[in-house]
Structures are given as structure tokens and as C-alpha cells.
Design a protein around this motif. Structure first.
Motif, mmCIF file in Angstrom:
data_model
loop_
_atom_site.group_PDB
_atom_site.id
_atom_site.type_symbol
_atom_site.label_atom_id
_atom_site.label_comp_id
_atom_site.label_asym_id
_atom_site.label_seq_id
_atom_site.Cartn_x
_atom_site.Cartn_y
_atom_site.Cartn_z
ATOM 1 N N ASN A 312 -13.923 -64.653 33.812
ATOM 2 C CA ASN A 312 -14.681 -63.397 33.835
ATOM 3 C C ASN A 312 -14.445 -62.560 32.579
ATOM 4 O OD1 ASN A 312 -12.076 -62.576 34.472
ATOM 5 N ND2 ASN A 312 -12.552 -61.992 36.582
ATOM 6 N N GLU A 313 -13.374 -62.845 31.832
ATOM 7 C CA GLU A 313 -13.218 -62.223 30.516
ATOM 8 C C GLU A 313 -14.307 -62.719 29.568
ATOM 9 O OE1 GLU A 313 -9.293 -62.060 28.606
ATOM 10 O OE2 GLU A 313 -8.510 -62.977 30.443
ATOM 11 N N ILE A 314 -14.560 -64.014 29.626
ATOM 12 C CA ILE A 314 -15.510 -64.638 28.707
ATOM 13 C C ILE A 314 -16.945 -64.361 29.140
ATOM 14 C CG2 ILE A 314 -16.155 -66.815 27.584
ATOM 15 C CD1 ILE A 314 -13.201 -65.751 27.202
ATOM 16 N N GLY A 315 -17.207 -64.443 30.445
ATOM 17 C CA GLY A 315 -18.568 -64.265 30.947
ATOM 18 C C GLY A 315 -19.042 -62.825 30.956
ATOM 19 N N GLY A 316 -18.096 -61.881 31.041
ATOM 20 C CA GLY A 316 -18.466 -60.465 31.051
ATOM 21 C C GLY A 316 -19.487 -60.139 32.131
ATOM 22 N N SER A 317 -20.390 -59.234 31.834
ATOM 23 C CA SER A 317 -21.418 -58.828 32.804
ATOM 24 C C SER A 317 -22.624 -59.753 32.794
ATOM 25 C CB SER A 317 -21.871 -57.394 32.500
ATOM 26 O OG SER A 317 -22.476 -57.322 31.202
ATOM 27 N N ALA A 318 -22.597 -60.773 31.930
ATOM 28 C CA ALA A 318 -23.760 -61.663 31.811
ATOM 29 C C ALA A 318 -23.734 -62.809 32.821
ATOM 30 C CB ALA A 318 -23.832 -62.234 30.395
ATOM 31 N N ALA A 319 -22.555 -63.168 33.315
ATOM 32 C CA ALA A 319 -22.434 -64.320 34.213
ATOM 33 C C ALA A 319 -22.599 -63.907 35.677
ATOM 34 C CB ALA A 319 -21.087 -64.996 34.011
ATOM 35 N N PHE A 320 -22.916 -64.891 36.514
ATOM 36 C CA PHE A 320 -22.849 -64.751 37.975
ATOM 37 C C PHE A 320 -21.481 -65.273 38.407
ATOM 38 C CE2 PHE A 320 -27.352 -64.688 37.247
ATOM 39 C CZ PHE A 320 -27.899 -63.937 38.281
ATOM 40 N N GLU A 356 -34.273 -61.612 30.986
ATOM 41 C CA GLU A 356 -33.274 -60.569 30.779
ATOM 42 C C GLU A 356 -31.868 -61.141 30.893
ATOM 43 O OE1 GLU A 356 -31.192 -57.137 30.133
ATOM 44 O OE2 GLU A 356 -33.298 -57.609 29.681
ATOM 45 N N ARG A 357 -31.667 -62.037 31.867
ATOM 46 C CA ARG A 357 -30.351 -62.651 32.042
ATOM 47 C C ARG A 357 -29.988 -63.506 30.829
ATOM 48 N NH1 ARG A 357 -25.947 -61.597 35.180
ATOM 49 N NH2 ARG A 357 -27.497 -60.798 36.652
ATOM 50 N N ILE A 358 -30.968 -64.248 30.327
ATOM 51 C CA ILE A 358 -30.732 -65.084 29.148
ATOM 52 C C ILE A 358 -30.413 -64.219 27.931
ATOM 53 C CG2 ILE A 358 -31.862 -66.645 27.498
ATOM 54 C CD1 ILE A 358 -33.313 -67.886 29.924
ATOM 55 N N LYS A 359 -31.138 -63.110 27.785
ATOM 56 C CA LYS A 359 -30.885 -62.191 26.672
ATOM 57 C C LYS A 359 -29.467 -61.659 26.722
ATOM 58 C CE LYS A 359 -32.472 -57.771 24.723
ATOM 59 N NZ LYS A 359 -33.428 -56.636 24.882
ATOM 60 N N ARG A 360 -29.017 -61.246 27.903
ATOM 61 C CA ARG A 360 -27.646 -60.739 28.067
ATOM 62 C C ARG A 360 -26.622 -61.827 27.780
ATOM 63 N NH1 ARG A 360 -27.776 -58.067 33.911
ATOM 64 N NH2 ARG A 360 -25.513 -58.072 33.590
ATOM 65 N N SER A 361 -26.952 -63.059 28.172
ATOM 66 C CA SER A 361 -26.041 -64.179 27.943
ATOM 67 C C SER A 361 -25.858 -64.439 26.451
ATOM 68 C CB SER A 361 -26.564 -65.437 28.643
ATOM 69 O OG SER A 361 -26.619 -65.261 30.041
ATOM 70 N N VAL A 362 -26.962 -64.460 25.723
ATOM 71 C CA VAL A 362 -26.900 -64.694 24.278
ATOM 72 C C VAL A 362 -26.111 -63.578 23.593
ATOM 73 C CG1 VAL A 362 -28.255 -64.867 22.151
ATOM 74 C CG2 VAL A 362 -29.019 -66.059 24.217
ATOM 75 N N GLN A 363 -26.339 -62.339 24.012
ATOM 76 C CA GLN A 363 -25.601 -61.209 23.440
ATOM 77 C C GLN A 363 -24.111 -61.314 23.732
ATOM 78 O OE1 GLN A 363 -27.720 -57.943 25.277
ATOM 79 N NE2 GLN A 363 -29.162 -57.733 23.576
ATOM 80 N N GLN A 364 -23.768 -61.752 24.932
ATOM 81 C CA GLN A 364 -22.350 -61.919 25.282
ATOM 82 C C GLN A 364 -21.700 -62.989 24.407
ATOM 83 O OE1 GLN A 364 -20.393 -60.202 27.141
ATOM 84 N NE2 GLN A 364 -18.626 -61.506 27.495
ATOM 85 N N ALA A 365 -22.406 -64.084 24.174
ATOM 86 C CA ALA A 365 -21.859 -65.179 23.365
ATOM 87 C C ALA A 365 -21.624 -64.756 21.926
ATOM 88 C CB ALA A 365 -22.810 -66.379 23.411
#
Length: 388
Positions: A312-320, A356-365
Motif C-alpha cells: 500500500n506504500e507503493i500503490g498509494g490511492s491508485a490501487a484497489f 480515471e483509474r488508469i490516469k491515477r495509476s500512471v501518475q502514481q508510477a
């Protein structure tokens, strides 16, 4: 700076550790630092082809011959050297330089925690326990540390037997570029490669058979999801050839015709696999860092992973997030049900929600780039180099 980098010997044929060591080596050279690699040579190791014997001959190279070589090198080495250990598992060598400027990189302590009996899913032999204690005694002589996650730092402080002077978290960066490719093109390309029809998408897992990767949990979640959902997309388990235990679970699955093991997929197709997946299902029991999480996110693939550090450190708010798979049988059914519900929730996102989920995921990465990692590491090196 003048850096001496201690690394695992090439003859051990590790996968991730050489990549990390090379990142340090090349990254520090690009930042105009002098870097010299010190690592054992295969002297005794190459004398036998018997696997069990080679292991012990390798120990002789690492823990008898190499320390003597280091001792002689230190006698004529510059006092300005900063000695860097690419992995805390190189702990037995730390006492050789513990009175000099040094840094120990820490990745995960799963093997040591297993040896101490705190991980019931992974039994350790008597000799394995002695070996892990040897490593622990070694890195406990170190004073200056870099950990790849907050979880690793917490474990370090719990397991270190001495006094820690400096302890910093520097997250890993992607070891190679990953891009959000077209999911439709990716499914077509991967489908041709593995000779499967993947146009409707697929659920993906990537990893080996280590207990903490929880590949059986992936099949358990998938089976429960299929039994309660109208969805029929396949499950692809990319990575090592399945273990006997995993094959048994697969054979018992009523949906085994849609479960596929893909072995030896070349690196050039990994980005494609992520981009074509509906999601990465990554219910690890534990991780040192969790590379697939940021690889998938950088590739535009939503992630379901375990709600515990470091995932959850790595996934942040972007992961389920789902709970850790319970070791006891009684709460297991509830875990399958809850996890399958999260999977259904992700798969049921409408087009705008998915974008939107994909956008957040890319930003998190993008927080986990190689440059970010190396800049943070370099700053720690400079700090230790100046104060010690």
C-alpha cells in the motif's frame, strides 16, 4: 565520491539483485562518482558440477577467500572510500569495514523472519536458520542504512542487534521504461505470442512460486469470482512453472480451461502483457518492495493488491486493496468472497471510471523513477560521506 560497491557474486545467478547493483553502479558513474565493484570470484565453486557441493564451495569463495582478499585490499585503499553494500544479505562482509564510511542497502527480511519463526507459511531448515543468523550478526555491525520501503526500515530496526546511526527510506525506481500502450493492440500482440484469444481482456498475475507471492490465492479469488459473476475473462499467471501444489489447485478448479500458465515470457512482452490486462491481481502475503505494482501502473493497468506495507506504500490511492490471505481455514472463505467482490468492482467500472483509474495509476508510477531513486540515494551517500 570514491565508492566501493559490494555485490553478490555473478556465479549465484540472482535475478533482481544484479539489476539493483547495476543501477547503483551506472547511476553513480553517470553522476561523476568513481565506482569500483568488489565481489567474490568463482574459485572453489567451479571445481564441481554437483549442485549440493557447489553450494558449499560457493560459501568458501564468499566467506573464506573473499574476506581475505578484502582485508588485503583495505590495507592499500583510500581513506576517502565509501563502502556500499548492495544488499543486507551481504552482511557477513560488513564487519570488515564497519569502522569505515559505509552504507548497507536493505531490501527485505523475509528469509530472516522465516528463520525466526514469525512467518508460519515458510519453514526454514536448521542450517538455513544458522545462515540467516550469520547474516544478521554481520549487518548488525553496520551503522548506516538505506531501506527500499518503510516496512523494510521497520523490520531493520526490529532485527538489528546494534546501534543504528542513520536510517533512510529511498524507494526503488523502475529498472526499465514501461508505457501505457493501447490495450487492444497489446491483447492482439500477446494473443499471437501465446496463441490465445485475448481480445476481451484478461486478469493477470506475474511472479514466481515463493510462498509470499500467493499464487494459490490468485486462483482462489478467480474461482470465487467466476462462481458469482457473469464475467468469463481468462486468468493468466505469468512467471515460473507452477509448483505441484499450484497444479493440484488448478486441476480442481471448475474454470481451469480459462486459467493459463505462461512461462518464459521475454521482457519485451511484459509491458504488452500489463497494458492488455483488465487488471493485475497481486495478493502477495508480503514483499520487499513490489515491482509489479508500479510496472503495471506505469503500463496503464489497474492493480488489486494486499492492504499492508509495502504494497500500500507503493500503490498509494491508485490501487484497489484486499486483506491479506488468512493462514487459518475458517476465515478463508470470507477472504475469497471479499476479494472477489473487489475484483468485480474493478471489472465493472464504466469507461470514464476506468480511464480515471488508469490516469491515477500512471501518475502514481511516475513517483518511482530510476532518477528519483538514484538522486535520493546519492544524497544519502553524500551525507554519510561528509559526516563520518
Amino acid at each position: 565520491m570514491k565508492i566501493v560497491l559490494f555485490t553478490h557474486p555473478p556465479f549465484l545467478e540472482h535475478q533482481s539483485m544484479p539489476r539493483y547493483a547495476n543501477m547503483l553502479l551506472n547511476g553513480m558513474k553517470e553522476r561523476n562518482h568513481e565506482v569500483e565493484v568488489w565481489t567474490p570470484k568463482a574459485r572453489f565453486y567451479r571445481l564441481s558440477n554437483i549442485k549440493s557441493l557447489k553450494k558449499w564451495l560457493g560459501y568458501a569463495d564468499q566467506y573464506i577467500v573473499f574476506p581475505l582478499e578484502v582485508w588485503f585490499k583495505l590495507r592499500r585503499s583510500s581513506k576517502e572510500n565509501l563502502y556500499v553494500f548492495a544488499d543486507q544479505a551481504l552482511g557477513p562482509w560488513v564487519p570488515l569495514v564497519h569502522h569505515k564510511k559505509h552504507i548497507v542497502h536493505c531490501h527485505d527480511f523475509l528469509a530472516l523472519k522465516s528463520a525466526l519463526g514469525t512467518i508460519p507459511e515458510n519453514h526454514t531448515s536448521f542450517s538455513g536458520k544458522q545462515y540467516q543468523n550469520y547474516i544478521r550478526n554481520g549487518f548488525s555491525k553496520g551503522k548506516y542504512f538505506i531501506s527500499i520501503s518503510k516496512k523494510t526500515k521497520e523490520d531493520l530496526h526490529a532485527l538489528h542487534r546494534g546501534k543504528i546511526e542513520s536510517s533512510t527510506v529511498c524507494y526503488n525506481g523502475l529498472s526499465r521504461p514501461f508505457y501505457a500502450l493501447s490495450p487492444f493492440v497489446s491483447r492482439s500482440l500477446l494473443g499471437k505470442k501465446v496463441k490465445m484469444q485475448l481480445s476481451a481482456g484478461y486478469i493477470m498475475h506475474i511472479g514466481g512460486n515463493q510462498y509470499y507471492k500467493n499464487r494459490k490465492g490468485v486462483i482462489e479469488i478467480y474461482d470465487f469470482w467466476r462462481s458469482t459473476s457473469s464475467g468469463k475473462i481468462p486468468l493468466l499467471l505469468i512467471g515460473a512453472v507452477p509448483s505441484a501444489e499450484l497444479l493440484d489447485l488448478y486441476q480442481k478448479s471448475p474454470y481451469k480451461s480459462d486459467i493459463h500458465f505462461i512461462n518464459n515470457l521475454s521482457d519485451e512482452y511484459i509491458n504488452t502483457a500489463y497494458s492488455g490486462a483488465v487488471c493485475l491481481l497481486f495478493p502477495s502475503l508480503d514483499e520487499g518492495f513490489g515491482w509489479p505494482i508500479i510496472e503495471a501502473m506505469a503500463s496503464g493497468c489497474p492493480v488489486i493488491t494486499t492492504n499492508r506495507s509495502p504494497m500500500n506504500e507503493i500503490g498509494g490511492s491508485a490501487a484497489f486493496y484486499i486483506d491479506k490471505r488468512p493462514a487459518d481455514i475458517l476465515p478463508l472463505q470470507k477472504w475469497k468472497e471479499d476479494s472477489a467482490s473487489i475484483l468485480e468492482k474493478l471489472i465493472s467500472l464504466d469507461e470514464l471510471q476506468m480511464k480515471e483509474r488508469i490516469k491515477r495509476s500512471v501518475q502514481q508510477a511516475q513517483k518511482f523513477t530510476t532518477d528519483n531513486a538514484l538522486n535520493a540515494i546519492e544524497n544519502v551517500y553524500k551525507e554519510i560521506n561528509s559526516i563520518v
